[in-house]
Write a protein that holds these residues in place. Sequence first.
Motif, PDB file in Angstrom:
ATOM      1  N   ALA A   1     -29.774   9.259  25.353  1.00 14.50           N
ATOM      2  CA  ALA A   1     -30.068   9.627  24.026  1.00 14.50           C
ATOM      3  C   ALA A   1     -31.219  10.987  24.552  1.00 14.50           C
ATOM      4  CB  ALA A   1     -31.237   8.565  23.825  1.00 14.50           C
ATOM      5  N   LYS A   2     -31.143  11.424  23.820  1.00 13.64           N
ATOM      6  CA  LYS A   2     -31.971  12.844  24.389  1.00 13.64           C
ATOM      7  C   LYS A   2     -33.288  12.428  22.996  1.00 13.64           C
ATOM      8  CE  LYS A   2     -31.914  17.194  22.122  1.00 13.64           C
ATOM      9  NZ  LYS A   2     -30.962  18.854  21.275  1.00 13.64           N
ATOM     10  N   THR A   3     -33.503  11.616  21.665  1.00 10.24           N
ATOM     11  CA  THR A   3     -34.161  11.283  21.210  1.00 10.24           C
ATOM     12  C   THR A   3     -35.028   9.866  20.540  1.00 10.24           C
ATOM     13  OG1 THR A   3     -33.177  10.909  18.940  1.00 10.24           O
ATOM     14  CG2 THR A   3     -34.971  13.369  19.865  1.00 10.24           C
ATOM     15  N   LEU A   4     -36.101   9.211  21.133  1.00 15.30           N
ATOM     16  CA  LEU A   4     -36.550   8.380  21.555  1.00 15.30           C
ATOM     17  C   LEU A   4     -37.799   8.143  19.646  1.00 15.30           C
ATOM     18  CD1 LEU A   4     -36.137   5.137  21.785  1.00 15.30           C
ATOM     19  CD2 LEU A   4     -37.577   5.980  23.771  1.00 15.30           C
ATOM     20  N   ARG A   5     -37.555   6.595  19.314  1.00 19.02           N
ATOM     21  CA  ARG A   5     -38.521   7.080  18.074  1.00 19.02           C
ATOM     22  C   ARG A   5     -40.063   5.923  19.271  1.00 19.02           C
ATOM     23  NH1 ARG A   5     -38.067   7.691  12.371  1.00 19.02           N
ATOM     24  NH2 ARG A   5     -39.435   6.019  11.837  1.00 19.02           N
ATOM     25  N   GLY A   6     -41.172   6.122  18.369  1.00 15.60           N
ATOM     26  CA  GLY A   6     -41.875   4.889  18.911  1.00 15.60           C
ATOM     27  C   GLY A   6     -41.932   3.523  18.969  1.00 15.60           C
ATOM     28  N   SER A   7     -41.229   3.471  17.981  1.00 14.48           N
ATOM     29  CA  SER A   7     -40.627   1.947  17.006  1.00 14.48           C
ATOM     30  C   SER A   7     -40.551   1.641  17.729  1.00 14.48           C
ATOM     31  CB  SER A   7     -40.286   1.439  15.739  1.00 14.48           C
ATOM     32  OG  SER A   7     -40.047   2.943  15.114  1.00 14.48           O
TER      33      SER A   7
END
Length: 470
Positions: free
Chosen positions: A396-402
């Motif tokens: 993946a390119k992005t990842l949320r902290g939650s």
Amino acid sequence: MLFTHLADDLFRPLASPSRAFNAALLLHLHARVFGDAAEPLRKSELLAAIGDFSAGWSQAEIADDEATPADPVERRSAVYRRLIEAGWLVERRERYVPVVDFDPDARLLIEELARIERGETRSYGGAVLEVLSALESAIASPAERSEALRNAAKASRTFLGHLRGLAGAMRKLEERILREPDLSAAFRLYFEEFVERHLVSDYRTLHTRFNPFRFRSGIVREAGRALRDPLTLRALAEGNLREGRAADKAAAERMVRTDLVEILSIFEGLDPHLDAVAEVVTRLERRISAALRYRDPRDSARIERAAAALRAVGAGEDDLAGMPAAQISLLRPPIGPPQLTNPRLPRRIIEFEPLPEIDVDPAIEAFIAAKDEFRRRITVTPERIAAYLDARLGGAKTLRGSEIVVDGVDGFVVFQRLREIDVLFDGLLRSRYRVARVEGRVSNGWLDCPDFLIERVPAAAARRGAGKAG
């Protein structure tokens, strides 16, 4: 900036034939007459103060030229007009009453001149202690006292300028002493100017038990610690930004780093300046010592005269027969124990004993190993953060902290620093990841904080960023 803000004729009274009187009068008006008064003075009160001060000076010391009146009343008015025309004083009317005050720009100049006249620039201990106090205050409360860091940098520059000025003043005085043809005048310059003014008041301060450089290591330690702590840097930068000393966050952070680096470089690089001062002192002391040694002309015939006197005494045996006996016994010469050389004491035998064999307790070794392992687990490094993010981003390119699942203490240690990766390690990871705030919160049982988004920087963009940084 200095000469564009000051009046064109401001320095004219300080360069005129009556410059000594004018300088003393300005310092007197600044310290005694105006003092801490919040309101300007009436013109009549100021004229009376000028007249009282002029009473202790002669006409030749006060007059700029032959046109200066000798009458005390007219003379005080002439002196008053002299200061008005030069721009030192400003006259205006309040309710039809003429009042006078220092010109605002001239007041700043007279305050600096008064500070130099009091000798405050020759205080090492005050300058060094001021830097340390301001630096400790800024680091202890970076959010509320970020201005103290600016004061510490300013005091550091002042201290370095004074140290350079001390070496320059010593060299200038050395040239005056060496050019003096009269040895008595040269010795007077050396002892009254060089020794009393510089060596006693400044240089000797550096060679006492309470020398101001005992705070030097503390300044270097505090400045280096602040430079290595991103949280302190961020808090100081936010304080600068909040108090209007910087236009944006990047400029505020650059300002903080510049001040800390300047303080660190000044106090780490003081040794060459101190060596320059010590070199002048050693050279001048050696020359003065040589001048004292060879001040009187050498008597080349002294040995011949002494030999002739001894020969005359030896040839006159008959003349010595009637002289009284000497009061000195040859069996007990007039030499006492204080004048005799003490015999060397016998050398003591060095006693030694074999060192005992030390058995290392396995429990202590295990405790040391456990501490090293604990230190390794709680230390966050760039490689550890990169491995943690790569493992959770995957393709993946992005990842949320939650979305990140914290699976243990080791993962939590890294997770709690993810929101700071743009400033951690001097921005080392900025070329690989970006972090941004997003709506929502992270609540995973370990940490409760605003949510954030981590984005992997493409390889091409990372290479361009690294090239620009290089």
